[in-house]
Design a protein around this motif. Structure first.
Motif, mmCIF file in Angstrom:
data_model
loop_
_atom_site.group_PDB
_atom_site.id
_atom_site.type_symbol
_atom_site.label_atom_id
_atom_site.label_comp_id
_atom_site.label_asym_id
_atom_site.label_seq_id
_atom_site.Cartn_x
_atom_site.Cartn_y
_atom_site.Cartn_z
ATOM 1 N N ILE A 173 0.381 -1.169 -0.140
ATOM 2 C CA ILE A 173 -0.229 -0.012 0.118
ATOM 3 C C ILE A 173 1.354 1.104 -0.461
ATOM 4 O O ILE A 173 2.111 1.309 0.648
ATOM 5 C CB ILE A 173 -0.437 -0.254 1.265
ATOM 6 N N TRP A 174 0.596 2.291 -0.851
ATOM 7 C CA TRP A 174 1.378 3.183 -0.743
ATOM 8 C C TRP A 174 -0.029 4.348 -0.448
ATOM 9 O O TRP A 174 -0.857 4.805 -1.062
ATOM 10 C CB TRP A 174 1.452 3.725 -2.115
ATOM 11 N N ILE A 175 0.132 5.936 -0.163
ATOM 12 C CA ILE A 175 -0.643 6.786 -0.255
ATOM 13 C C ILE A 175 0.015 8.182 -0.296
ATOM 14 O O ILE A 175 1.142 8.038 0.152
ATOM 15 C CB ILE A 175 -1.043 7.449 1.476
ATOM 16 N N ASN A 176 -0.767 9.015 -1.326
ATOM 17 C CA ASN A 176 0.758 9.692 -2.190
ATOM 18 C C ASN A 176 2.355 10.309 -2.306
ATOM 19 O O ASN A 176 2.654 10.476 -1.124
ATOM 20 C CB ASN A 176 0.645 11.128 -0.922
ATOM 21 N N GLY A 177 2.091 8.604 -2.037
ATOM 22 C CA GLY A 177 3.463 7.896 -3.161
ATOM 23 C C GLY A 177 4.610 7.172 -1.762
ATOM 24 O O GLY A 177 5.895 6.824 -2.101
ATOM 25 N N ASN A 178 3.733 7.584 -0.131
ATOM 26 C CA ASN A 178 4.644 6.888 0.611
ATOM 27 C C ASN A 178 4.408 5.523 1.310
ATOM 28 O O ASN A 178 2.417 4.946 1.062
ATOM 29 C CB ASN A 178 4.322 7.785 1.568
ATOM 30 N N TYR A 179 4.868 4.754 1.271
ATOM 31 C CA TYR A 179 4.773 3.165 1.375
ATOM 32 C C TYR A 179 4.747 3.170 2.425
ATOM 33 O O TYR A 179 5.032 3.243 3.941
ATOM 34 C CB TYR A 179 6.015 2.475 1.165
ATOM 35 N N LEU A 180 3.186 2.447 2.821
ATOM 36 C CA LEU A 180 3.072 1.653 4.234
ATOM 37 C C LEU A 180 3.271 0.632 4.327
ATOM 38 O O LEU A 180 2.951 0.607 6.014
ATOM 39 C CB LEU A 180 1.111 1.881 4.301
ATOM 40 N N GLY A 181 3.313 -0.564 3.865
ATOM 41 C CA GLY A 181 3.621 -1.406 4.164
ATOM 42 C C GLY A 181 3.360 -2.848 3.232
ATOM 43 O O GLY A 181 2.784 -2.651 2.623
ATOM 44 N N LYS A 182 3.512 -4.727 3.639
ATOM 45 C CA LYS A 182 2.992 -4.843 2.986
ATOM 46 C C LYS A 182 2.068 -6.215 4.033
ATOM 47 O O LYS A 182 2.640 -6.288 5.162
ATOM 48 C CB LYS A 182 4.960 -5.695 2.304
ATOM 49 N N ARG A 183 0.824 -6.474 3.009
ATOM 50 C CA ARG A 183 0.684 -7.854 4.136
ATOM 51 C C ARG A 183 0.547 -9.214 2.828
ATOM 52 O O ARG A 183 -0.340 -9.241 2.126
ATOM 53 C CB ARG A 183 -0.743 -6.944 4.236
ATOM 54 N N PRO A 184 1.844 -9.903 2.983
ATOM 55 C CA PRO A 184 1.798 -11.231 2.927
ATOM 56 C C PRO A 184 0.556 -11.980 2.809
ATOM 57 O O PRO A 184 -0.297 -12.745 2.059
ATOM 58 C CB PRO A 184 2.075 -12.533 2.540
ATOM 59 N N ASN A 185 -0.452 -12.381 4.235
ATOM 60 C CA ASN A 185 -1.249 -13.096 4.035
ATOM 61 C C ASN A 185 -2.660 -12.320 3.318
ATOM 62 O O ASN A 185 -2.726 -11.333 3.244
ATOM 63 C CB ASN A 185 -2.402 -13.100 5.268
ATOM 64 N N GLY A 186 -3.639 -12.994 2.720
ATOM 65 C CA GLY A 186 -4.545 -12.587 2.094
ATOM 66 C C GLY A 186 -6.145 -12.766 2.215
ATOM 67 O O GLY A 186 -7.055 -12.775 2.065
#
Length: 262
Positions: free
Chosen positions: A97-110
């Motif tokens: 996820i990104w907001i206004n180009g800023n990276y928020l992180g990754k979520r592997p689990n679906g």
């Protein structure tokens, strides 16, 4: 203390742009997505196919791959006085996820719901852009059909700086029979302010519109910290849940600002 600042939950499902494929620059606000398709969430791109025997049987012989979503939105200036989160109830899978180009992180689990704090990156009273990359390239990763994409609801959540943590209310009924039930409640209250705060935590148990029992706790919250509060409610002659009579009670917990008397 002078005014009410209430939690707000906004339906964030509508007007997402989508394109299947990998577009690394789509994380930036300047990216041109005018040629992308527009969808409302929930959305599953795998179901569009094509069906092929080269895909796995567990996916229904449908493809996975990589896809990107983007959404523009505005937030009111009044939200500067609190915290803003985006909650995804389900993305399959390996989402970033990104907001206004800023990276928020990754979520592997679906399957597990999650939320991100987007407060520091918002432009209040202006247009914001959220980008979501989903990598379901390893499509044969389940024993059943999972689909690909943002397949559950999305919410934008505003809270005051003092609020109950996400999934921060837990209760157990340690004593229960036809005559009496006792509920033990645990609530995690978060103070995002840089100073102490005096609040009242109120829990009310309803049976329909009728108040069965309620409890209030006066708290002094430490700055930039979390406080676990324990409360207890009593239900006389409870209506016990069963398959034939699936009766439910409703627990409502509220944090109220207040000034303590000496």
């Amino acid at each position: 203390n002078a005014q009410n600042i209430d939690r707000e939950v906004v339906n964030f499902n509508f007007g997402w742009k989508f394109m299947k494929g990998d577009f690394p620059d789509a994380r930036t606000p300047e990216f041109d997505d005018s040629g992308w398709r527009t969808f409302d969430i929930p959305h599953d791109w795998s179901i569009e196919g094509p069906f092929s025997p080269k895909w796995a049987s567990c996916t229904g012989y449908l493809p996975g791959g990589i896809g990107w979503y983007r959404k523009t939105f505005d937030v009111p200036r009044s939200w500067k006085k609190g915290k803003v989160f985006v909650m995804f109830e389900g993305i399959y899978n390996n989402s970033e996820i990104w907001i206004n180009g800023n990276y928020l992180g990754k979520r592997p689990n679906g399957y597990i719901s999650f939320q991100n704090d987007i407060t520091p990156f918002l432009k209040y009273g202006k247009t914001n852009i959220m980008s979501v990359k989903i990598d379901h390239s390893k499509y044969a990763d389940s024993r059943w059909y999972t689909g690909s994409g943002i397949y559950r609801n999305v919410k934008l959540i505003f809270t005051p700086e003092i609020h109950i943590e996400l999934w921060g209310i837990n209760y157990t009924t340690r004593v229960i029979d036809n005559n009496r039930a006792e509920m033990d409640i645990k609530v995690k209250v978060v103070n995002e302010k840089n100073n102490k705060a005096n609040v009242e935590l109120v829990s009310v148990l309803y049976d329909g519109n009728e108040i069965i029992d309620q409890v209030s706790s006066l708290l002094t919250l430490q700055p930039a910290g979390e406080t676990l509060v324990e409360q207890k409610l009593v239900v006389p002659e409870p209506i016990l849940w069963s398959v034939d009579n699936p009766h439910l009670y409703t627990l409502v917990t509220t944090v109220k600002g207040r000034r303590f008397s000496d």
